[in-house]
Design an enzyme around this catalytic site. Structure first.
Site, short mmCIF file in Angstrom:
data_model
loop_
_atom_site.label_atom_id
_atom_site.label_comp_id
_atom_site.label_asym_id
_atom_site.label_seq_id
_atom_site.Cartn_x
_atom_site.Cartn_y
_atom_site.Cartn_z
N ARG A 80 0.20 7.70 -2.63
CA ARG A 80 0.79 8.75 -1.79
C ARG A 80 2.25 8.98 -2.15
O ARG A 80 2.75 10.10 -2.17
CB ARG A 80 0.61 8.42 -0.30
CG ARG A 80 -0.79 8.76 0.19
CD ARG A 80 -1.12 8.03 1.47
NE ARG A 80 -1.38 6.62 1.22
CZ ARG A 80 -1.44 5.69 2.15
NH1 ARG A 80 -1.22 6.02 3.41
NH2 ARG A 80 -1.71 4.44 1.83
N TRP A 81 2.95 7.90 -2.47
CA TRP A 81 4.35 8.02 -2.90
C TRP A 81 4.42 8.90 -4.16
O TRP A 81 5.25 9.80 -4.24
CB TRP A 81 4.93 6.63 -3.17
CG TRP A 81 6.37 6.63 -3.61
CD1 TRP A 81 7.47 6.53 -2.81
CD2 TRP A 81 6.85 6.77 -4.96
NE1 TRP A 81 8.62 6.60 -3.58
CE2 TRP A 81 8.26 6.74 -4.89
CE3 TRP A 81 6.24 6.91 -6.21
CZ2 TRP A 81 9.07 6.84 -6.02
CZ3 TRP A 81 7.04 7.03 -7.34
CH2 TRP A 81 8.44 6.99 -7.24
N ASN A 86 -11.05 -2.56 -5.21
CA ASN A 86 -10.27 -1.70 -6.10
C ASN A 86 -10.94 -1.49 -7.46
O ASN A 86 -10.57 -0.56 -8.19
CB ASN A 86 -8.84 -2.21 -6.29
CG ASN A 86 -7.95 -2.05 -5.06
OD1 ASN A 86 -7.05 -2.86 -4.83
ND2 ASN A 86 -8.17 -1.02 -4.26
N ASP A 130 0.83 -1.21 0.00
CA ASP A 130 0.00 0.00 0.00
C ASP A 130 0.86 1.26 0.00
O ASP A 130 1.99 1.25 0.50
CB ASP A 130 -0.91 -0.03 1.24
CG ASP A 130 -2.10 0.92 1.11
OD1 ASP A 130 -2.37 1.41 -0.01
OD2 ASP A 130 -2.76 1.16 2.13
N ARG A 148 2.15 -4.86 6.23
CA ARG A 148 1.42 -3.83 5.48
C ARG A 148 2.27 -2.57 5.44
O ARG A 148 2.76 -2.10 6.47
CB ARG A 148 0.05 -3.51 6.09
CG ARG A 148 -0.71 -2.48 5.23
CD ARG A 148 -2.18 -2.36 5.55
NE ARG A 148 -2.81 -1.51 4.54
CZ ARG A 148 -4.09 -1.53 4.19
NH1 ARG A 148 -4.91 -2.36 4.79
NH2 ARG A 148 -4.55 -0.72 3.26
C1 IPE Z 1 -5.54 -2.70 -0.10
O1 IPE Z 1 -5.15 -1.38 -0.31
C2 IPE Z 1 -5.57 -3.44 -1.39
C3 IPE Z 1 -4.29 -3.65 -2.04
C4 IPE Z 1 -3.12 -3.34 -1.55
C5 IPE Z 1 -4.35 -4.29 -3.32
P1 IPE Z 1 -6.21 -0.22 -0.50
O2 IPE Z 1 -5.44 1.05 -0.63
O3 IPE Z 1 -7.14 -0.55 -1.61
O4 IPE Z 1 -7.03 -0.29 0.86
P2 IPE Z 1 -7.75 0.84 1.70
O5 IPE Z 1 -8.58 1.60 0.73
O6 IPE Z 1 -6.68 1.66 2.31
O7 IPE Z 1 -8.53 0.06 2.71
C1 IPE Z 2 -1.56 0.21 -3.37
O1 IPE Z 2 -1.36 1.58 -3.42
C2 IPE Z 2 -1.82 -0.39 -4.73
C3 IPE Z 2 -3.19 -0.85 -4.94
C4 IPE Z 2 -4.14 -0.83 -4.05
C5 IPE Z 2 -3.51 -1.36 -6.26
P1 IPE Z 2 -2.56 2.61 -3.41
O2 IPE Z 2 -2.93 2.90 -4.84
O3 IPE Z 2 -3.68 2.14 -2.56
O4 IPE Z 2 -1.87 3.88 -2.78
P2 IPE Z 2 -2.51 4.92 -1.76
O5 IPE Z 2 -3.05 4.13 -0.62
O6 IPE Z 2 -3.57 5.66 -2.52
O7 IPE Z 2 -1.35 5.79 -1.37
MG MG Z 3 -4.07 2.38 -0.57
#
Ligand code: IPE
Ligand code: IPE
Ligand code: MG
Length: 241
Positions: A24-25, A68, A20, A188
């Protein structure tokens, strides 16, 4: 300081990872979200190699959740394309380290080119037994458990299974990958303190390691730090020591 793997007595057999923080990165670097996902794909390669080096048998990564699908279509599309490109670039890595690829989740919901690309590598690596790389795609733990419940009910209705004999093992046997042991460690990244519908059943006694590091910055040394933290945990399973 770098971690010396030789000093670790307890190496988990199975590590599960919620990757995750790509968005943000990217935001912090003034880049688009998809650029964050691309950099995250490099972390997958690094951790895959690190896990094989540490002798970990199973590595499961949460790559795309059932939730997602709610993201904007261009992000979903970008992630699906990235998956194909990543497989093209890591395939050799899988062969070099004798890693078997498996997927868990709603396979049929993925676009056809993604399914075809995945199937090619799943078949090409199917005979490797040293390491298994499991990619959770269109995965949701509640759906997995509900599907298991439905299949158990169907068997009971058909007279193939006695409802009185349904126990924890019966449920475990009807999950997506019943032959895979539960993860001892769940990592995580990006500091979120939640499971986001990941492996609810399988993680019931796992150790959690949460790091503030965003996934694209998480590389081999961070993975080894997590193994070091796991090595120091006292696992009691409800008993006393
Ligand atoms: C969890 O991350 C799913 C994956 C890493 C694929 P999300 O970014 O989708 O989860 P929430 O929205 O923070 O719960
Ligand atoms: C995790 O990074 C990748 C997936 C869930 C596919 P995010 O896309 O959730 O990144 P943040 O949480 O918005 O930073
Ligand atoms: Mg995320």
């Amino acid at each position: 300081m770098s971690v010396d793997l030789q000093n670790l007595e307890n190496i988990p057999r199975h590590v599960a990872l919620i990757m995750d923080g790509n968005g943000r990165w990217a935001q912090e670097h003034g880049l688009s979200r998809i650029e964050g996902h691309k950099e995250g794909a490099q972390s997958v390669r690094s951790v895959l190699r690190a896990a094989a080096r540490a002798g970990i048998e199973y590595l499961t990564v949460y790559a795309f959740s059932t939730e997602n699908w709610k993201r904007p279509p261009q992000e979903v599309d970008g992630l699906m394309k990235l998956l194909i490109n990543s497989l093209n670039s890591y395939e050799q890595e899988l062969h070099d380290n004798k890693i078997r690829l498996r997927v868990m989740g709603q396979f049929e919901r993925l676009p056809l080119p993604v399914r075809m690309r995945l199937q090619k590598t799943i078949d090409a690596t199917a005979d490797y037994t040293d390491h298994t790389f499991i990619v959770a795609l269109s995965y949701g733990s509640r759906t997995e458990i509900a599907d298991a419940a439905r299949r158990i009910a169907e068997k009971a209705k058909a007279g193939k299974l006695d409802p009185k004999k349904i126990d924890e093992q019966t449920v475990a046997d009807h999950l997506y990958l019943p032959d895979v042991p539960d993860p001892e460690l769940m990592i995580r990244t990006s500091g979120e303190l939640r499971l986001s519908n990941f492996l609810l059943w399988q993680l019931s006694y796992s150790e959690f390691y949460i790091t503030e590091t965003y996934w694209p910055d998480f590389r081999e040394e961070h993975f080894f730090k997590a193994l070091e933290a796991y090595n120091a945990r006292d696992r009691r399973y409800g008993g006393v020591r």
